[in-house]
Design an enzyme around this catalytic site. Sequence first.
Site, PDB file in Angstrom:
ATOM      1  N   ARG A   2      -2.449  -6.223  -8.117  1.00  0.00           N
ATOM      2  CA  ARG A   2      -1.340  -7.088  -7.939  1.00  0.00           C
ATOM      3  C   ARG A   2      -1.392  -8.053  -8.957  1.00  0.00           C
ATOM      4  O   ARG A   2      -0.167  -8.869  -9.183  1.00  0.00           O
ATOM      5  CB  ARG A   2      -1.403  -7.747  -6.520  1.00  0.00           C
ATOM      6  CG  ARG A   2      -1.216  -6.911  -5.411  1.00  0.00           C
ATOM      7  CD  ARG A   2      -1.483  -7.347  -3.933  1.00  0.00           C
ATOM      8  NE  ARG A   2      -3.065  -7.566  -3.860  1.00  0.00           N
ATOM      9  CZ  ARG A   2      -3.599  -8.741  -3.319  1.00  0.00           C
ATOM     10  NH1 ARG A   2      -2.806  -9.834  -2.935  1.00  0.00           N
ATOM     11  NH2 ARG A   2      -4.773  -8.805  -3.281  1.00  0.00           N
ATOM     12  N   SER A  38      -3.212  -7.551   2.617  1.00  0.00           N
ATOM     13  CA  SER A  38      -3.503  -7.411   4.052  1.00  0.00           C
ATOM     14  C   SER A  38      -4.052  -8.766   4.660  1.00  0.00           C
ATOM     15  O   SER A  38      -3.888  -9.002   5.666  1.00  0.00           O
ATOM     16  CB  SER A  38      -4.704  -6.457   4.306  1.00  0.00           C
ATOM     17  OG  SER A  38      -4.147  -4.914   3.724  1.00  0.00           O
ATOM     18  N   LYS A  80     -18.513  -6.063   7.767  1.00  0.00           N
ATOM     19  CA  LYS A  80     -17.371  -6.566   7.799  1.00  0.00           C
ATOM     20  C   LYS A  80     -16.436  -6.591   9.309  1.00  0.00           C
ATOM     21  O   LYS A  80     -16.465  -5.531   9.858  1.00  0.00           O
ATOM     22  CB  LYS A  80     -16.495  -6.177   6.868  1.00  0.00           C
ATOM     23  CG  LYS A  80     -15.570  -7.256   5.980  1.00  0.00           C
ATOM     24  CD  LYS A  80     -14.723  -6.373   4.720  1.00  0.00           C
ATOM     25  CE  LYS A  80     -13.708  -7.087   4.306  1.00  0.00           C
ATOM     26  NZ  LYS A  80     -12.959  -6.294   3.430  1.00  0.00           N
ATOM     27  N   HIS A 120       0.834  -1.207  -0.213  1.00  0.00           N
ATOM     28  CA  HIS A 120       0.125   0.021  -0.001  1.00  0.00           C
ATOM     29  C   HIS A 120       0.740   1.152  -0.052  1.00  0.00           C
ATOM     30  O   HIS A 120       0.522   2.144  -0.642  1.00  0.00           O
ATOM     31  CB  HIS A 120      -0.664   0.195   1.163  1.00  0.00           C
ATOM     32  CG  HIS A 120      -1.963  -0.959   1.219  1.00  0.00           C
ATOM     33  ND1 HIS A 120      -2.138  -1.925   2.458  1.00  0.00           N
ATOM     34  CD2 HIS A 120      -2.936  -1.404   0.484  1.00  0.00           C
ATOM     35  CE1 HIS A 120      -3.233  -2.678   2.209  1.00  0.00           C
ATOM     36  NE2 HIS A 120      -3.378  -2.401   0.872  1.00  0.00           N
TER      37      HIS A 120
END
Length: 145
Positions: A90, A127, A41, A17
């Site tokens: 990514r 993450s 979440k 990040h």
Amino acid sequence: MTTALFPGSFDPFTIGHLDILRRARAIFPRVVVSIGINTAKTSAADAESRIEAIHRATAGMDGVEVMTWEGLTVDAAHAVGATVIVRGIRSSADFEYERPIAELNRRISGIDTLFLPADPALASISSSAVRELQRFGYDTKEFLP
């Protein structure tokens, strides 16, 4: 001044990040990191801890701000005057996930998304992977700023 919004959960904020943020900041004079708050979440770290971690990682980096936001990313972008959304990619799977969201965001708001490919040396860091390693007691310092 062109403002870019860099949204994400940043749970935790990784060196990947930070790399995307630095590169976005090299392009845009102002980058606002927007920590998305999703009440549906469960996060490993509360919003305040994530804000503090990002502030520590970006200490001395001019033109970077951090905020939290609950709701649509384009609404956060409008709130801070951003004209572009920045997303790190990514893999091709990330691109396929992000592309339709970017298209919808542009359609409803006129705001484009700039995809920055991850540095290959950092592309395996996510993450969720860091959280999983932490859950099993592994030292994750090398993945965090």
